[in-house]
Design an enzyme around this catalytic site. Sequence first.
Site, PDB file in Angstrom:
ATOM      1  N   ASP A  61      27.983 -19.095   2.862  1.00 19.16           N
ATOM      2  CA  ASP A  61      26.818 -18.817   2.008  1.00 19.16           C
ATOM      3  C   ASP A  61      25.938 -17.743   2.641  1.00 19.16           C
ATOM      4  O   ASP A  61      25.780 -17.708   3.859  1.00 19.16           O
ATOM      5  CB  ASP A  61      25.987 -20.098   1.808  1.00 19.16           C
ATOM      6  N   ARG A  69      33.288 -33.105 -11.545  1.00 21.41           N
ATOM      7  CA  ARG A  69      32.427 -33.274 -10.372  1.00 21.41           C
ATOM      8  C   ARG A  69      31.210 -32.385 -10.539  1.00 21.41           C
ATOM      9  O   ARG A  69      31.318 -31.280 -11.090  1.00 21.41           O
ATOM     10  CB  ARG A  69      33.207 -32.869  -9.121  1.00 21.41           C
ATOM     11  N   HIS A  87      34.489 -19.797   1.298  1.00 20.59           N
ATOM     12  CA  HIS A  87      33.422 -18.788   1.433  1.00 20.59           C
ATOM     13  C   HIS A  87      32.374 -19.290   2.424  1.00 20.59           C
ATOM     14  O   HIS A  87      32.372 -20.465   2.787  1.00 20.59           O
ATOM     15  CB  HIS A  87      32.751 -18.519   0.069  1.00 20.59           C
ATOM     16  N   HIS A 118      33.414 -22.925   3.886  1.00 22.35           N
ATOM     17  CA  HIS A 118      33.682 -24.134   3.114  1.00 22.35           C
ATOM     18  C   HIS A 118      34.353 -23.808   1.793  1.00 22.35           C
ATOM     19  O   HIS A 118      34.371 -22.656   1.371  1.00 22.35           O
ATOM     20  CB  HIS A 118      32.393 -24.937   2.905  1.00 22.35           C
TER      21      HIS A 118
END
Length: 244
Positions: free
Chosen positions: A126, A190, A124, A180
Amino acid sequence: MKAFHQPFEKKREDIFLNLSAKSYRWGNPMANSMRQLSWSEAFHIPLTEISTMNSQHRNLRSTIEAFATRVSRLAESLAEILAQKSGIKSSYFQENCLPNTSYLRLNRYPPCPFSSKVFGLLPHSDSSFLTIVYQDRVGGLQLMRDGKWFGVKPNPNALIVNIGDLFQALSNGVYKSIKHRVVAAEKVERFSVAYFYCPSNNAVIQSCGTPVLYRKFSFREYKEQNDKDVKETGDKVGLSRFLL
Ligand SMILES: O=C(O)CCC(=O)C(=O)O
Ligand SMILES: [Fe+2]
């Protein structure tokens, strides 16, 4: 971390952090195959609402406030430096982005037994001017460059700064919003924190340059269009909707 480790039923209640509905997100409600699933959960926090946060989470709130205050100054300085090169008025960001118009997203990626089949977060871009990301030591964030994916080496002493859609529009395509994704890890969880540097809903994003590539739009309009596209197509169409 403590907030994430609460039972699922608790986290999905609107009163958990007492932020607006859907602050807690997980997976991808639009997924219709394994590949479209995001193996992650997140608290998406509009900083305008931080004062309504549940008093039970006082420590989380003050940590978020301290982090947001410092990162917002950094975002503003970086945006102003980048703007100098593309004819954007130097006061644009001060006029349109207030300390509370941005968003913070706390991400958790649980260990994933099918890490070769699902993403932690789907590819996607941002919808921000800039996004400042802090990631822990696990790694998994990848950026698309020249058609190839590159991993961002984890460095707990560094912040990652990504260009978002709004900067691409404002700079008339001089700066590119970076695509990304996050690859899921098999054995370890994570965490990451993303600060989305955004203007107020009424702010107008008008491309600086000739010929003008994008029609001008308000941030509200951009978000509404994205929400509509996600509902109808399962994905964000993004800036290409605003091309002239
Ligand atoms: O977890 C990361 O490193 C990236 C998170 C991200 O891209 C997002 O929250 O939009
Ligand atoms: Fe992102």
